[in-house]
Design a protein around this motif. Structure first.
Motif, PDB file in Angstrom:
ATOM      1  N   ALA A   1      -1.913   1.049 -10.819  1.00  0.00           N
ATOM      2  CA  ALA A   1      -1.765  -0.232 -11.383  1.00  0.00           C
ATOM      3  C   ALA A   1      -1.840  -1.429 -10.380  1.00  0.00           C
ATOM      4  CB  ALA A   1      -0.451  -0.364 -11.944  1.00  0.00           C
ATOM      5  N   ALA A   2      -1.039  -1.217  -9.053  1.00  0.00           N
ATOM      6  CA  ALA A   2      -1.002  -2.308  -8.286  1.00  0.00           C
ATOM      7  C   ALA A   2      -2.672  -2.580  -7.448  1.00  0.00           C
ATOM      8  CB  ALA A   2      -0.089  -2.376  -7.417  1.00  0.00           C
ATOM      9  N   ASN A   3      -3.187  -1.267  -7.151  1.00  0.00           N
ATOM     10  CA  ASN A   3      -4.220  -1.508  -5.981  1.00  0.00           C
ATOM     11  C   ASN A   3      -5.403  -1.839  -6.530  1.00  0.00           C
ATOM     12  OD1 ASN A   3      -5.310   0.566  -7.439  1.00  0.00           O
ATOM     13  ND2 ASN A   3      -4.940   2.323  -6.286  1.00  0.00           N
ATOM     14  N   GLU A   4      -5.410  -2.023  -7.832  1.00  0.00           N
ATOM     15  CA  GLU A   4      -6.610  -2.783  -8.371  1.00  0.00           C
ATOM     16  C   GLU A   4      -6.553  -4.356  -8.186  1.00  0.00           C
ATOM     17  OE1 GLU A   4      -9.474  -1.652  -9.744  1.00  0.00           O
ATOM     18  OE2 GLU A   4      -8.776   0.498  -9.131  1.00  0.00           O
ATOM     19  N   GLN A   5      -5.142  -4.778  -7.939  1.00  0.00           N
ATOM     20  CA  GLN A   5      -5.034  -6.302  -7.597  1.00  0.00           C
ATOM     21  C   GLN A   5      -4.917  -6.202  -5.979  1.00  0.00           C
ATOM     22  OE1 GLN A   5      -5.208  -8.283 -10.101  1.00  0.00           O
ATOM     23  NE2 GLN A   5      -5.644  -6.396 -11.600  1.00  0.00           N
ATOM     24  N   GLY A   6      -5.354  -5.475  -5.467  1.00  0.00           N
ATOM     25  CA  GLY A   6      -5.151  -5.464  -4.005  1.00  0.00           C
ATOM     26  C   GLY A   6      -3.786  -5.222  -3.472  1.00  0.00           C
ATOM     27  N   GLY A   7      -3.133  -4.536  -4.484  1.00  0.00           N
ATOM     28  CA  GLY A   7      -1.779  -4.077  -4.013  1.00  0.00           C
ATOM     29  C   GLY A   7      -0.730  -4.968  -4.525  1.00  0.00           C
ATOM     30  N   ASP A   8      -1.016  -6.102  -4.973  1.00  0.00           N
ATOM     31  CA  ASP A   8      -0.305  -7.253  -5.400  1.00  0.00           C
ATOM     32  C   ASP A   8       0.982  -6.914  -6.549  1.00  0.00           C
ATOM     33  OD1 ASP A   8       0.693  -9.760  -5.667  1.00  0.00           O
ATOM     34  OD2 ASP A   8      -0.185 -10.124  -7.600  1.00  0.00           O
TER      35      ASP A   8
ATOM     36  N   LEU B   1      -7.896  -2.222   2.055  1.00  0.00           N
ATOM     37  CA  LEU B   1      -7.172  -0.773   2.287  1.00  0.00           C
ATOM     38  C   LEU B   1      -6.143  -0.444   1.080  1.00  0.00           C
ATOM     39  CD1 LEU B   1      -6.110  -1.672   6.027  1.00  0.00           C
ATOM     40  CD2 LEU B   1      -7.858  -0.193   5.280  1.00  0.00           C
ATOM     41  N   ALA B   2      -5.601  -1.370   0.255  1.00  0.00           N
ATOM     42  CA  ALA B   2      -4.871  -1.085  -0.830  1.00  0.00           C
ATOM     43  C   ALA B   2      -5.812  -0.350  -1.899  1.00  0.00           C
ATOM     44  CB  ALA B   2      -4.216  -2.370  -1.529  1.00  0.00           C
ATOM     45  N   LYS B   3      -6.907  -0.777  -2.109  1.00  0.00           N
ATOM     46  CA  LYS B   3      -7.810  -0.077  -3.146  1.00  0.00           C
ATOM     47  C   LYS B   3      -8.291   1.227  -2.360  1.00  0.00           C
ATOM     48  CE  LYS B   3      -9.612  -4.219  -5.522  1.00  0.00           C
ATOM     49  NZ  LYS B   3     -10.637  -5.228  -5.890  1.00  0.00           N
ATOM     50  N   LYS B   4      -8.405   1.346  -1.269  1.00  0.00           N
ATOM     51  CA  LYS B   4      -9.082   2.642  -0.642  1.00  0.00           C
ATOM     52  C   LYS B   4      -7.896   3.508  -0.665  1.00  0.00           C
ATOM     53  CE  LYS B   4     -11.547   4.582   3.337  1.00  0.00           C
ATOM     54  NZ  LYS B   4     -12.160   4.303   4.554  1.00  0.00           N
ATOM     55  N   TYR B   5      -6.721   3.380  -0.054  1.00  0.00           N
ATOM     56  CA  TYR B   5      -5.637   4.244   0.148  1.00  0.00           C
ATOM     57  C   TYR B   5      -4.435   4.296  -0.872  1.00  0.00           C
ATOM     58  CZ  TYR B   5      -8.122   4.747   4.673  1.00  0.00           C
ATOM     59  OH  TYR B   5      -9.041   5.103   5.598  1.00  0.00           O
ATOM     60  N   SER B   6      -4.093   3.443  -1.285  1.00  0.00           N
ATOM     61  CA  SER B   6      -2.755   3.250  -2.304  1.00  0.00           C
ATOM     62  C   SER B   6      -2.833   4.188  -3.433  1.00  0.00           C
ATOM     63  CB  SER B   6      -2.650   1.772  -2.787  1.00  0.00           C
ATOM     64  OG  SER B   6      -1.379   1.962  -3.367  1.00  0.00           O
ATOM     65  N   VAL B   7      -1.823   5.046  -3.778  1.00  0.00           N
ATOM     66  CA  VAL B   7      -1.644   5.786  -4.965  1.00  0.00           C
ATOM     67  C   VAL B   7      -0.985   4.871  -6.061  1.00  0.00           C
ATOM     68  CG1 VAL B   7      -1.624   7.811  -3.539  1.00  0.00           C
ATOM     69  CG2 VAL B   7       0.397   6.781  -4.187  1.00  0.00           C
TER      70      VAL B   7
ATOM     71  N   ILE C   1       0.983  -1.132   0.065  1.00  0.00           N
ATOM     72  CA  ILE C   1      -0.053  -0.050   0.087  1.00  0.00           C
ATOM     73  C   ILE C   1       0.769   1.432   0.057  1.00  0.00           C
ATOM     74  CG2 ILE C   1      -1.789   1.272   1.309  1.00  0.00           C
ATOM     75  CD1 ILE C   1      -2.661  -1.435   2.656  1.00  0.00           C
ATOM     76  N   LEU C   2       0.999   2.057  -0.989  1.00  0.00           N
ATOM     77  CA  LEU C   2       1.759   3.112  -1.094  1.00  0.00           C
ATOM     78  C   LEU C   2       0.837   4.543  -0.974  1.00  0.00           C
ATOM     79  CD1 LEU C   2       4.354   4.419  -2.131  1.00  0.00           C
ATOM     80  CD2 LEU C   2       3.730   4.374  -4.459  1.00  0.00           C
ATOM     81  N   VAL C   3       1.309   5.268   0.144  1.00  0.00           N
ATOM     82  CA  VAL C   3       0.690   6.800   0.232  1.00  0.00           C
ATOM     83  C   VAL C   3       1.921   7.574   0.158  1.00  0.00           C
ATOM     84  CG1 VAL C   3      -1.136   5.648   1.623  1.00  0.00           C
ATOM     85  CG2 VAL C   3       1.034   6.281   2.672  1.00  0.00           C
ATOM     86  N   ASP C   4       1.345   8.994   0.287  1.00  0.00           N
ATOM     87  CA  ASP C   4       2.320  10.000   0.129  1.00  0.00           C
ATOM     88  C   ASP C   4       3.095  10.459   1.260  1.00  0.00           C
ATOM     89  OD1 ASP C   4       1.654  10.380  -2.856  1.00  0.00           O
ATOM     90  OD2 ASP C   4      -0.188  11.564  -2.160  1.00  0.00           O
ATOM     91  N   ASP C   5       2.589  10.222   2.307  1.00  0.00           N
ATOM     92  CA  ASP C   5       3.242  10.771   3.689  1.00  0.00           C
ATOM     93  C   ASP C   5       3.360   9.641   4.701  1.00  0.00           C
ATOM     94  OD1 ASP C   5       0.976  11.273   5.304  1.00  0.00           O
ATOM     95  OD2 ASP C   5       0.502  12.584   3.760  1.00  0.00           O
ATOM     96  N   GLU C   6       4.128   9.958   5.768  1.00  0.00           N
ATOM     97  CA  GLU C   6       4.280   8.905   6.896  1.00  0.00           C
ATOM     98  C   GLU C   6       3.101   9.034   7.950  1.00  0.00           C
ATOM     99  OE1 GLU C   6       7.725   7.981  10.326  1.00  0.00           O
ATOM    100  OE2 GLU C   6       7.623   9.783   9.561  1.00  0.00           O
ATOM    101  N   LYS C   7       2.407  10.081   7.896  1.00  0.00           N
ATOM    102  CA  LYS C   7       1.233  10.094   8.772  1.00  0.00           C
ATOM    103  C   LYS C   7       0.198   9.024   8.267  1.00  0.00           C
ATOM    104  CE  LYS C   7      -2.098  13.222  10.832  1.00  0.00           C
ATOM    105  NZ  LYS C   7      -2.790  14.405  11.074  1.00  0.00           N
TER     106      LYS C   7
END
Length: 305
Positions: A178-185, A169-175, A145-151
């Motif tokens: 490409a990966a978040n549609e696969q659950g972050g895979d 959570l990946a689909k909801k938060y990850s930027v 799950i990739l996000v923009d800041d540490e907080k």
């Protein structure tokens, strides 16, 4: 592929023309408007590509005196690049300005020579080599799950710690769209995968199966990583057989552009280069007389005052 290697394919042509001393009047092309001689062609190529070509030819000559790169080593690097690029290999060569594989092989050899010059002073411990060896013998399947800041990363990690679903959570938060549609895979990853960030790989390969990492910062943002599977490679080699090879790979992995440039500068200084062609006198100034950043900053402040 690095941009500087383009000049090597041009260098061969310039040197070939330079070797025609005494035949400067030989005609290269005839037209009704006048002929083009070898001297004219040489001067035109020198004006356009001379400094780059001279640099690369000297680099190879100077570095080859102290370091050796075998055809086998070049072949191995070529094979690795072909595997990475697949069907796009030939197109990549053409887009980078290379006529064919032989042109590129020459530049690859110079790059390997420069790596050896820079890596000779890098120190790695036995434990580091063993850890690298263990990582080389396995492949992992990971998601993130990739996000923009540490907080935000800490918030997501807290939700995971409470048992919330990683894929949701990946689909909801990850930027990482490409990966978040696969659950972050992210699929299968090897430790020497050139497409993956080094910091990310280092963190991921320390995880056990199903373990979730704390927030990891890379150039892309903040990651929460989970390893979903770990597989041992079928062709696992004994440590003693690959120790030297892996030690060198580990050293090279620690190099950065500044270290490569500094190593090249030291070798050129030892070679005591004297350029005889007045038009190319300053060809090596950008490397040998590179201004120090601190000095530049001080000069700028003095000018302002």
């Amino acid at each position: 592929m690095k941009k500087w290697v383009l000049s090597l394919s041009l260098a061969a042509g310039i040197v070939g023309l330079a070797g025609c001393g005494g035949q400067g009047g030989d005609t290269v092309a005839k037209t009704k408007a006048g002929n083009v001689t070898k001297d004219e062609l040489y001067e035109a190529m020198k004006d356009k590509y001379g400094e780059q070509a001279l640099q690369q030819l000297v680099f190879e000559k100077v570095l080859s005196k102290e370091y050796k790169v075998s055809d086998k080593e070049v072949d191995q690097k070529m094979d690795e690049l072909k595997e990475q690029l697949g069907p796009q290999f030939q197109m990549a060569l053409l887009q980078s300005g290379f006529k064919d594989e032989d042109d590129f092989r020459q530049s690859m050899k110079v790059n390997l020579l420069q790596e050896k010059a820079a890596a000779k002073d890098i120190k790695v411990s036995e434990d580091e080599v063993k850890e690298y060896y263990e990582n080389k013998q396995k492949e992992i399947t990971a998601r993130h799950i990739l996000v923009d800041d540490e907080k935000k990363a800490k918030e997501v990690k807290a939700k995971l710690d409470k048992g919330e679903d990683f894929a949701k959570l990946a689909k909801k938060y990850s930027v990482d769209t490409a990966a978040n549609e696969q659950g972050g895979d992210l699929g299968t990853i090897s430790i020497d995968d050139p497409q993956m960030d080094e910091t990310f790989k280092k963190a991921a390969f320390k995880l056990k199966k199903d373990e979730i990492s704390n927030p990891v910062e890379t150039q892309f943002g903040w990651h929460i990583i989970q390893v979903t599977d770990i597989k041992e490679k079928k062709d696992k080699k004994s440590f003693d057989k690959v120790k030297d090879k892996y030690e060198n790979e580990l050293k090279v992995s620690k190099l950065d552009p500044e270290m490569m440039q500094e190593a090249l500068k030291k070798e050129l200084e030892k070679a005591d280069i004297k350029v005889k062609d007045k038009d190319l006198k300053e060809a090596f100034d950008p490397i040998l007389n590179e201004p120090k950043e601190d000095g530049d900053a001080s000069d700028s402040e003095e000018e302002k005052q």
